[in-house]
Structure formats: C-alpha cells, structure tokens
Scaffold this active site. Structure first.
Site, PDB file in Angstrom:
ATOM      1  N   ARG A   1       5.061  -4.217  -4.808  1.00 22.72           N
ATOM      2  CA  ARG A   1       4.837  -2.799  -4.505  1.00 22.72           C
ATOM      3  C   ARG A   1       6.079  -1.966  -4.828  1.00 22.72           C
ATOM      4  NH1 ARG A   1       1.595   0.592  -1.140  1.00 22.72           N
ATOM      5  NH2 ARG A   1       2.789   2.173  -0.017  1.00 22.72           N
TER       6      ARG A   1
ATOM      7  N   LEU B   1       1.352   6.846  -3.357  1.00 23.36           N
ATOM      8  CA  LEU B   1       0.857   5.508  -3.032  1.00 23.36           C
ATOM      9  C   LEU B   1       0.327   5.530  -1.606  1.00 23.36           C
ATOM     10  CD1 LEU B   1       3.710   3.279  -4.480  1.00 23.36           C
ATOM     11  CD2 LEU B   1       1.300   3.011  -5.064  1.00 23.36           C
ATOM     12  N   SER B   2      -0.880   4.994  -1.412  1.00 20.23           N
ATOM     13  CA  SER B   2      -1.419   4.873  -0.058  1.00 20.23           C
ATOM     14  C   SER B   2      -0.695   3.760   0.688  1.00 20.23           C
ATOM     15  CB  SER B   2      -2.917   4.585  -0.102  1.00 20.23           C
ATOM     16  OG  SER B   2      -3.631   5.680  -0.624  1.00 20.23           O
ATOM     17  N   ALA B   3      -0.892   3.712   2.001  1.00 20.37           N
ATOM     18  CA  ALA B   3      -0.275   2.677   2.821  1.00 20.37           C
ATOM     19  C   ALA B   3      -0.833   1.301   2.442  1.00 20.37           C
ATOM     20  CB  ALA B   3      -0.537   2.959   4.296  1.00 20.37           C
TER      21      ALA B   3
END
Length: 360
Positions: A38, A63-65
């Site tokens: 990530r 970016l989402s969690a």
C-alpha cells in the site's frame, strides 16, 4: 473513514491486523493484499501514514481505508477469468490487486474523472510490473484506465461480471449502475452511507445486502451548460489476446509450475525472514532485609518477572530473536522464474519479452 484496526509497522503487519479483525477472510484476498504494498501508492513524504487504517487524500489523489478495500475485495467474490470495472479507479491500487486474482484471461477496466490521477495510476502500474518482486509470482490482468465521468458511460458499452464504484451513489443513479452488470454479476458500491453488495439474479431482478456503514464523497455530476452535449465515456474494448501474448503466458506458467514442483520435491521453501519478537518484562522493586549485628537493615533490589496488569511496574522491552525453522531449508529470496527464463536457449530479445522487460 477507517480506524477499525490497529496501525501496522509495514504492509504485512497491516494485513495481519486486517485478518485478525476478520476484514480479510479468504486466502486469495490475503495473497493479493500482501503482494501489493500500500505504501507504494503514497506520495513521497506521506508513506508513514500508509499502514494506518485510514483514508488518505492529497489533491485529487485518494485512497480509501484498508478495511474498506478489504470488505470490497471479499464482497466482489473474484474468480479467474472474470471481467471487472472500477468506477472511480483512482491510484489503481484496488484494480492492481483485482488483476492478481482474475488473471490474464480476465478484463480489468477503470474509469477515473481526473486526468492527473490516471497518469499517476499508470505510473504506479508500470512500476509494479517492472520492479515488484510479486509480479512474477502471479498471472496478472493488467488494468486499463480511461479518463471520464463514470455517469456518462456510452449506452452501448459492454457489461461486466464485477463492478465497484468508489464514490457515494445517489438513489437515482442506482439503476444506471445496475445496467452495466451482467446477469449473475456482483456490484459493490456505497448507497446512502452503506457499502452495499448487489447481485443481478435475472434480467430485471437483483438481490441487495448491506456490508458496512461508510461515508464516501458523492459522485461528481458533470456540469452541463445550456445545449452543451456531455462528454461520453468510451470504455476500453474487450480484445482477444494475440498468439504471441498467449505464448508468453503459457511459457511463464509452465516454468513457474516446474519451479514450484522442483522446490516442493526438494523440501525447500522461500520464507521471508521472521521479525523480531518483542517480549515484555516488568521490573519490580523488592524490599529485603539483612541482619547486621542486632540491627535489621532494609536493602533495595530489583527482579524481572512476567507482566501482571494488576501491579504497577516499570516496563522494560526485551528484543529477542524468534527462530522456529524445523527441518526445512530456507532459500534466499531469489526470483526463480527469472533464472529459468534466462537459462532458456533463446535470443536475448525473446527472453526480455518473456520477462516483460523487467530488469530484476
């Protein structure tokens, strides 16, 4: 949105936390998450935040969690050979993980509103293909990204087996999304603050299931001046792979299988060096008494014992090496597929093609 699990020290640590919290539940999803770091999708200077369970945004890049992506990957129920459409594909992080599961005979398309983000996603994809150690361990369906508003997709576009929308969908756009889905397909998208899984069961029938409470920014609707025609988004074509490309896929598959069989036959595995295990000890003060003549004199001493939460102690962290390798021979982290290809009696240009022009 996020913060459901503890922050990790690195990508593997983050995945361990997501597994422990039951956000990652299947092996194939776990493998995809471990294969794509990530942190590689963060801008320089922001990587320290990559392994927290939090969304991240810088300009148009978002970016989402991790917990959200985990639930999405599980809900999509991905299989090799499926077609996938990512609406609001962003950095390409999710699309790249999907590509590791659907494999070279799948379809992997993404639509992103911002041109600069599409360029960023293509750079990250190119870096993964050329430099990531994970690339040679999987058969990959390379994502193709286009710029455009996902609410303006051409009406004659083909349908997909799996669709994800990474922005909040209003109720009046729900049917628009459903039309893009094949019968038997799965659509995952946030509707009214709920991440929802929708399965198309027939020509006009769907089943819905709420997965998780979420908060997403809404889809951006294109501004239309009076009489101005909106820009229609043409999705990438679905093409048949060339004979040359098919040959590369099957040669690499054969060599990878032979390498795996040879390693298993010799009882050898590649293993990542284990992390140091942290053992917590407590330092406690102990009163002892010594007789000197007729006097009882107290003396202070210290001892170490295991942790007891009911007592107030000074904490000392002791680093110790954890080793448990049994009788298995541990190999260095080498790219065995690359070694196999380089040993083939082929022209250097053909070897480079089989390696996807990777330099390591």
């Amino acid at each position: 949105m996020g913060g459901a699990v503890s922050a990790g020290e690195d990508n593997d640590d983050l995945i361990d936390n997501l597994k422990e919290a039951q956000y990652i539940r299947t092996e194939k999803v776990e493998h995809a998450f471990r294969a794509i770091d990530r942190g590689d999708y963060y801008l320089d200077g922001y990587r320290d935040s990559a392994y927290k369970d939090l969304a991240w945004k810088h300009g148009n890049i978002h970016l989402s969690a991790p917990c959200i992506y985990s639930e999405v990957m599980e809900a999509l129920k991905l299989q090799p050979g499926l077609s996938f459409l990512n609406l609001g594909s962003g950095t390409g992080y999710l699309s790249t993980m999907v590509g590791l599961i659907i494999g070279p005979f799948g379809v992997n398309h993404g639509v992103e509103l911002h041109k600069d983000v599409v360029e960023y996603a293509r750079e990250k994809l190119d870096d993964f293909i050329k430099n990531s150690d994970s690339f040679d361990k999987f058969e990959f369906c390379e994502p193709v990204f286009v710029v455009g508003n996902c609410l303006e997709i051409s009406t004659d576009s083909h349908q997909y087996d799996r669709i994800y929308c990474g922005a909040g969908v209003q109720k009046d756009h729900e049917n628009y999304m459903k039309v893009l889905l094949k019968i038997g397909g799965i659509l995952v998208m946030p509707i009214e603050d709920q991440l929802t899984q929708i399965t198309r069961t027939g020509q006009c029938t769907w089943e819905s299931k709420n997965i998780l409470a979420v908060s997403f920014a809404p889809l951006v609707q294109q501004n239309r001046a009076d009489g101005e025609k909106p820009d229609t988004v043409q999705l990438p074509p679905v093409t048949v792979r060339s004979l040359q490309d098919l040959s590369r896929i099957y040669i690499r598959r054969t060599l990878r299988n032979l390498t795996n069989e040879d390693s298993q036959g010799k009882g050898m595995v590649q293993r990542v060096p284990q992390k140091r295990k942290r053992r917590r000890c407590r330092r406690r003060r102990i009163n002892t008494y010594v007789f000197v003549g007729n006097q009882l004199i107290p003396q202070m001493g210290e001892s170490e014992e295991e942790e007891h939460p009911e007592e107030a102690h000074t904490e000392v962290v002791v680093e110790e090496e954890e080793r448990d390798i049994g009788d298995i021979e541990i190999l260095k982290q080498v790219n065995m597929l690359r070694d196999q290809i380089m040993a083939l009696p082929l022209p250097e240009s053909l070897k480079a093609y089989l390696l996807y022009y990777r330099e390591k």
